[in-house]
Design a protein around this motif. Structure first.
Motif, short mmCIF file in Angstrom:
data_model
loop_
_atom_site.label_atom_id
_atom_site.label_comp_id
_atom_site.label_asym_id
_atom_site.label_seq_id
_atom_site.Cartn_x
_atom_site.Cartn_y
_atom_site.Cartn_z
N SER A 250 -4.49 13.95 -0.61
CA SER A 250 -4.79 12.71 0.01
C SER A 250 -5.47 11.76 -1.06
CB SER A 250 -5.94 12.88 1.10
OG SER A 250 -7.12 13.45 0.52
N SER A 251 -5.88 12.17 -2.15
CA SER A 251 -6.43 11.27 -3.20
C SER A 251 -5.18 10.37 -4.15
CB SER A 251 -7.19 12.00 -4.36
OG SER A 251 -6.58 12.93 -4.94
N ALA A 252 -4.10 10.79 -3.80
CA ALA A 252 -2.95 10.34 -4.59
C ALA A 252 -2.84 8.75 -4.27
CB ALA A 252 -1.77 11.09 -4.52
N GLU A 253 -2.23 7.85 -5.15
CA GLU A 253 -2.24 6.62 -4.81
C GLU A 253 -0.91 6.34 -3.98
OE1 GLU A 253 -2.11 4.31 -8.37
OE2 GLU A 253 -4.22 4.73 -8.86
N GLY A 254 -0.97 5.30 -3.06
CA GLY A 254 0.22 4.82 -2.45
C GLY A 254 0.34 5.39 -0.92
N TRP A 255 -0.59 6.17 -0.48
CA TRP A 255 -0.62 6.75 0.86
C TRP A 255 -1.18 5.40 1.83
CZ3 TRP A 255 2.27 10.31 1.89
CH2 TRP A 255 2.19 11.38 1.01
N ALA A 256 -0.54 5.16 2.97
CA ALA A 256 -0.96 4.54 4.03
C ALA A 256 -2.21 5.33 4.65
CB ALA A 256 -0.13 4.26 5.19
N GLU A 257 -3.27 4.44 5.20
CA GLU A 257 -4.52 5.05 5.51
C GLU A 257 -4.67 6.09 6.41
OE1 GLU A 257 -7.60 5.05 4.15
OE2 GLU A 257 -6.64 4.10 2.61
N GLY A 258 -3.42 5.99 7.49
CA GLY A 258 -3.27 6.93 8.47
C GLY A 258 -2.71 8.40 7.90
N ASP A 259 -1.77 8.22 6.96
CA ASP A 259 -1.27 9.17 6.41
C ASP A 259 -2.35 9.99 5.49
OD1 ASP A 259 1.18 8.88 7.41
OD2 ASP A 259 2.24 8.03 5.61
N ARG A 260 -3.05 9.41 4.68
CA ARG A 260 -4.15 9.64 4.00
C ARG A 260 -5.00 10.70 4.77
NH1 ARG A 260 -5.15 8.04 -0.85
NH2 ARG A 260 -4.33 6.10 -0.75
N ALA A 261 -5.50 10.06 6.02
CA ALA A 261 -6.43 10.80 6.95
C ALA A 261 -5.69 12.00 7.40
CB ALA A 261 -6.87 9.63 8.02
N GLU B 210 4.92 17.28 10.02
CA GLU B 210 5.24 17.66 8.62
C GLU B 210 4.41 17.44 7.60
OE1 GLU B 210 7.77 19.67 8.26
OE2 GLU B 210 8.14 19.48 10.40
N LEU B 211 3.64 16.25 7.59
CA LEU B 211 2.67 16.11 6.50
C LEU B 211 1.58 17.17 6.73
CD1 LEU B 211 1.91 12.28 6.73
CD2 LEU B 211 3.31 13.53 4.98
N ILE B 212 1.20 17.48 7.76
CA ILE B 212 0.17 18.60 7.93
C ILE B 212 0.80 19.91 7.53
CG2 ILE B 212 -1.14 19.98 9.66
CD1 ILE B 212 -0.91 17.45 11.44
N ILE C 41 7.01 13.66 -1.20
CA ILE C 41 6.92 15.18 -1.16
C ILE C 41 6.09 15.39 -2.68
CG2 ILE C 41 8.17 17.35 -1.92
CD1 ILE C 41 8.44 16.24 0.96
N GLU C 42 6.08 14.53 -3.60
CA GLU C 42 5.53 14.84 -4.89
C GLU C 42 4.01 14.46 -4.60
OE1 GLU C 42 6.12 16.63 -7.33
OE2 GLU C 42 8.10 16.89 -7.37
N ARG C 43 3.71 13.32 -3.83
CA ARG C 43 2.41 13.18 -3.59
C ARG C 43 1.72 13.90 -2.66
NH1 ARG C 43 2.06 8.08 -0.93
NH2 ARG C 43 4.57 7.56 -1.23
N ILE C 44 2.47 14.68 -1.68
CA ILE C 44 1.72 15.50 -0.86
C ILE C 44 1.07 16.78 -1.84
CG2 ILE C 44 2.40 17.47 0.81
CD1 ILE C 44 4.22 15.35 2.10
N MET D 121 -5.33 19.74 -6.17
CA MET D 121 -5.29 21.08 -6.68
C MET D 121 -4.19 21.15 -7.59
SD MET D 121 -4.76 24.37 -4.35
CE MET D 121 -4.75 26.00 -5.06
N THR D 122 -4.50 21.91 -8.78
CA THR D 122 -3.71 22.17 -9.81
C THR D 122 -3.11 23.73 -9.59
OG1 THR D 122 -4.60 20.81 -11.43
CG2 THR D 122 -3.02 22.33 -12.28
#
Length: 202
Positions: A126-137, A86-88, A119-122, A1-2
């Motif tokens: 979830s579509s940002a590169e670099g997340w572990a699958e658990g964090d992405r979910a 905190e991710l949520i 923080i920038e990837r948050i 989201m921009t």
């Protein structure tokens, strides 16, 4: 989201708060007991005045107590790891365009090891590169709850591989609680603390 960060910051933080906080002396014993419990959990200095967020919500003492108790439970009784919580909260705060909430929880997240890059990837999601699958979910669940008021089957399956039933309930409750928090803080136009950079935080 921009998101136009500057415009949103001005919209929420550029005008006077809509309600005046009560004085500390106007708080009842029940409200003060809840506030003191929250201060213990957050190590907030007891000599500091009660935060205006609390003294404003105390205009409705019954709702205030129920709201605060859920926040206390999320901090004191949750099985979800703090990083997951905190991710949520951060993804929800960003999606809601909530400067106060997002900035405060960036400070909390950084203290437990969430990096500036994360923080920038948050903000990207979830579509940002670099997340572990658990964090992405986790991030995807926050996004789906925000956009569609439910978690999709595919995301649920990924979460259920990693989280217990208790943790799954906590995830949804925490996301909902922080939507409510964003509604309140944005609508009442809470001022940022000096250390809080709002949506510009990293």
């Amino acid at each position: 989201m921009t998101r136009d960060v500057a415009a949103r910051m001005d919209e929420v933080c550029g005008n006077a708060p809509r309600l005046e906080p009560l004085s500390d002396e106007a708080l009842g014993e029940r409200e003060m007991d809840v506030i003191l419990r929250m201060r213990e959990l957050t190590a907030y200095p007891v000599e500091q005045p009660v935060h205006p967020f609390f003294t404003t919500l105390a205009h409705q003492p019954a709702f205030f107590e129920a709201y605060m108790q859920l926040g206390i439970s999320a901090m004191a009784s949750a099985e979800l790891p703090q990083r997951t919580r905190e991710l949520i909260i951060l993804r929800t705060g960003w999606l809601c365009g909530a400067p106060y909430q997002f900035g405060e929880h960036v400070v909390t997240a950084r203290k437990i090891g969430v990096t500036a890059d994360e923080i920038e990837r948050i903000k990207q999601g979830s579509s940002a590169e670099g997340w572990a699958e658990g964090d992405r979910a986790i991030l995807r669940a926050a996004e789906e709850l925000h956009a569609d008021a439910m978690i999709s089957d595919a995301t649920w399956a990924g979460l259920a591989e990693r989280l217990s039933p208790r943790e799954l309930i906590e995830l949804m409750m925490i996301a909902g609680h922080y939507h409510l928090t964003a509604f309140i803080q944005n609508s009442l136009r809470f001022r940022l603390n000096d250390y809080n950079l709002g949506l510009e935080s990293v």
